[in-house]
Design an enzyme around this catalytic site. Structure first.
Site, short mmCIF file in Angstrom:
data_model
loop_
_atom_site.label_atom_id
_atom_site.label_comp_id
_atom_site.label_asym_id
_atom_site.label_seq_id
_atom_site.Cartn_x
_atom_site.Cartn_y
_atom_site.Cartn_z
N ASP A 21 -30.17 31.34 8.75
CA ASP A 21 -28.72 31.22 8.63
C ASP A 21 -28.30 31.65 7.23
OD1 ASP A 21 -26.06 30.45 8.64
OD2 ASP A 21 -26.50 28.33 8.33
N ASN A 23 -24.93 31.82 6.18
CA ASN A 23 -23.60 31.37 5.74
C ASN A 23 -23.38 29.87 5.86
OD1 ASN A 23 -23.40 31.12 8.46
ND2 ASN A 23 -21.70 32.55 8.75
N ASP A 25 -23.45 27.74 8.40
CA ASP A 25 -22.82 27.10 9.56
C ASP A 25 -23.87 26.49 10.50
OD1 ASP A 25 -23.94 29.32 10.75
OD2 ASP A 25 -22.09 30.07 11.66
N ASP A 29 -28.20 34.07 11.93
CA ASP A 29 -27.28 35.20 12.11
C ASP A 29 -27.94 36.51 11.68
OD1 ASP A 29 -27.13 35.08 9.24
OD2 ASP A 29 -25.61 33.51 9.44
N ASP A 98 -32.31 42.84 23.88
CA ASP A 98 -32.39 42.18 25.18
C ASP A 98 -31.33 42.77 26.10
OD1 ASP A 98 -33.43 39.99 26.88
OD2 ASP A 98 -33.91 39.08 24.95
N ASP A 199 -34.28 41.19 30.85
CA ASP A 199 -34.34 39.80 31.31
C ASP A 199 -34.41 39.76 32.85
OD1 ASP A 199 -34.00 36.95 30.50
OD2 ASP A 199 -32.24 37.11 31.79
N GLU A 256 -39.07 41.58 32.10
CA GLU A 256 -39.50 40.21 32.38
C GLU A 256 -39.49 40.07 33.90
OE1 GLU A 256 -38.22 35.61 31.37
OE2 GLU A 256 -36.67 37.08 31.82
N HIS A 329 -39.56 32.52 23.41
CA HIS A 329 -38.41 31.60 23.34
C HIS A 329 -38.29 30.70 24.56
CE1 HIS A 329 -37.10 34.89 25.81
NE2 HIS A 329 -36.02 34.22 26.18
N ASP A 330 -39.00 31.04 25.66
CA ASP A 330 -38.94 30.24 26.89
C ASP A 330 -40.19 29.39 27.10
OD1 ASP A 330 -36.46 31.05 27.79
OD2 ASP A 330 -37.23 32.75 28.93
#
Length: 561
Positions: A21, A23, A25, A29, A98, A199, A256, A329-330
């Site tokens: 990150d 910034n 928040d 990003d 993706d 995907d 995938e 990520h899964d």
């Protein structure tokens, strides 16, 4: 065998929300990624796969896209993206984006129009059906729990969503839908990106008539998978996509494809069929899933693990190409799932990496894997963010399953294991953000972080760096044939690689008990050079040996064997 850059490259997967990150928040990003490109370059990766960065309401963390051509505001601007691409290419890094085209968000303008009336020209962009006696059109369950159908009162019909309610499936039978998608793909390729990770691409063709699925004992919903995976027109669509778009660029494509076997996989990746370059298969990822699916965790055996690896090598040999991964990520973190994330965390992380980087195929590194990041165990469900996990939890609670039992499954298989923020240093929030992170950082970040890894010459990071370098220096690692040794041994995974007159021998102890490796009596060789090992080796000669916990060795064989 045809040589290609995407066979020789190593992919580094970034989950932007959790990477860095810039910034404050609490959300990773694009500028955060730009800051860390030199780190990825130092590791040695050549290709970056970026999970979705498109405009999205974030019901499924960006896999529900409301505008394919805009950047999600939380991630940055179009200018940030252009700069990211420029900075990557400047460093010789390629970018894979993706592509999520089985479904959109229900906030996409196509769906908003589609839903407005049955007569709207966009109605047929999605899969709408009448109900049956006040029930959904069929009995299919969604991958994310509940029915795969959502009723729309205004038009008195149901729409299909194989995933979340906010992810309506596109109707690929409609030529206009396909043309819109190809046009969008050209938009990104013309910007200069280097390919797509697609995907659930094998779900885009559904069996006509959408018949009811088989219902297991005690199941709430029927299994629609046989009618949605590898459907009747999927290859026609992919060949059309290749003809219209993919073949016109020098790019990498990876699909995938849940539910493929080696035979159906060849149809997607056989080079003379003009569809995709490679795919992600799930057979290995299902090795610890019981009859009840992914959340029904069962023990796995090394002999089964080896058979699956070898079956896929054999199945695609000279016909296609394998993607090598043990987490993403899964999926949960590989060192927690297939290694030992406690006393042998570094040794087992290095051993598993040795397998991925010395087998035939393109290795994928998921962010944090290269420093040995582990699964997380949040005490309360309120700390979890993943829709699949939360839906499953609520459904099991309604069924009266004890909380401890559900949490055990989440600790083992939950997707948030992979989504906790990247651990950069020992400062607050692991140096990921100066704000409040969107999901809590794994509490072990003070010990496991990039800063510590870069200070320690024996760290998992430098071992990865060395493996990647070896792969670049020895073509045999990319293109060599694989021959399995000790096939039924439940402790040691050993194999040779052969290419032209060269030979490598890879020996891996997969567990924490010492294990004996015996040279086959038929092995003839004049000498062997130890290329890499995850322990100090006093005597590097190749002979019968007792392997230490999770020990990995790779030898270059001179003559014979």
């Amino acid at each position: 065998m045809e040589k290609k850059w995407w066979k020789e490259g190593v992919v580094y997967q970034i989950y932007p929300r959790s990477f860095k990150d810039s910034n404050g928040d609490g959300i990773g990003d694009l500028r955060g990624i730009i800051e860390k490109l030199d780190y990825i370059k130092e590791l040695g990766a050549d290709i970056i796969w970026l999970c979705p960065i498109y405009q999205s309401p974030n019901c499924d963390n960006g896999y529900d896209i409301s505008d394919y051509r805009k950047i999600m505001k939380e991630f940055g601007t179009e200018e940030d993206f252009e700069e990211l691409l420029h900075e990557m290419h400047k460093r010789g890094l390629k970018l894979i984006m993706d592509l999520v085209v089985n479904h959109t968000s229900d906030e996409h303008e196509w769906f908003v129009a589609s839903k407005s009336s049955r007569e709207n020209p966009y109605r047929d962009y999605y899969i709408w059906r009448d109900g049956k006696d006040g029930n959904p059109p069929n009995n299919w369950g969604s991958f994310f729990s509940g029915s795969a159908w959502k009723y729309d009162e205004a038009t008195n019909q149901y729409y299909l969503h194989l995933f979340a309610e906010k992810q309506p499936d596109l109707n690929w039978e409609n030529k206009k839908v396909r043309e819109e998608i190809y046009d969008m793909m050209r938009f990104w390729l013309d910007k200069g990106i280097d390919g797509f990770r697609m995907d659930v691409i094998n779900l885009i063709s559904k069996v006509p008539g959408l018949p009811d699925g088989e219902k297991g004992e005690g199941a709430l919903y029927g299994n629609g998978f046989p009618y949605t995976a590898n459907g009747p027109r999927v290859h026609e669509y992919l060949q059309e996509m290749n003809r219209e778009v993919l073949s016109k660029y020098d790019i990498m494509t990876v699909g995938e494809t849940p539910g493929v076997d080696t035979e159906s996989a060849k149809l997607y990746v056989n080079s003379d069929r003009n569809e995709l370059n490679m795919l992600f298969q799930f057979e290995l990822m299902d090795i610890d899933s019981g009859w009840g699916g992914k959340w029904d965790v069962k023990p796995w055996k090394l002999s089964t693990f080896k058979k699956i690896m070898y079956k896929w090598y054999e199945g695609l040999k000279e016909k296609g190409w394998n993607s090598l991964y043990l987490n993403n990520h899964d999926q949960p973190r590989m060192v927690s799932r297939f290694g030992n994330d406690k006393e042998y965390r570094q040794e087992s992380a290095k051993m598993l990496a040795t397998l991925l980087h010395t087998w035939q195929g393109t290795p994928y590194i998921y962010q944090g894997e290269e420093i040995g990041m582990t699964n997380v165990r949040f005490e309360d469900i309120s700390e979890y963010r993943d829709i699949e996990t939360l839906n499953m939890y609520n459904e099991k609670i309604r069924q009266g399953v004890p909380v401890e039992t559900i949490m055990k499954s989440i600790y083992a298989k939950g997707r948030d294991n992979a989504r906790t923020p990247m651990q950069w240093d020992a400062s607050d929030n692991a140096g990921f953000t100066e704000g409040t992170p969107w999901i809590r950082v794994n509490p072990n970040y003070k010990e496991i972080n990039v800063e510590n890894a870069l200070k320690d010459r024996n760290s998992v990071f430098y071992y990865y760096q060395k493996l990647i370098k070896l792969r670049k220096e020895h073509e045999i690692i990319v293109y060599g044939d694989v021959n399995l040794l000790m096939e039924d041994d439940e402790n040691i995974f050993a194999y040779t690689r052969s290419y032209n007159d060269e030979k490598l021998l890879v020996i891996l102890n997969f567990f924490e008990k010492e294990a004996e490796f015996k040279l086959d009596e038929g092995m003839k060789f004049d000498g062997a050079e130890l290329l890499i090992s995850n322990y100090e080796v006093d005597n590097p000669e190749l002979k019968n040996m007792i392997l230490r916990p999770y020990e990995a060795r790779v030898y270059k064989i001179h003559h014979g064997l």
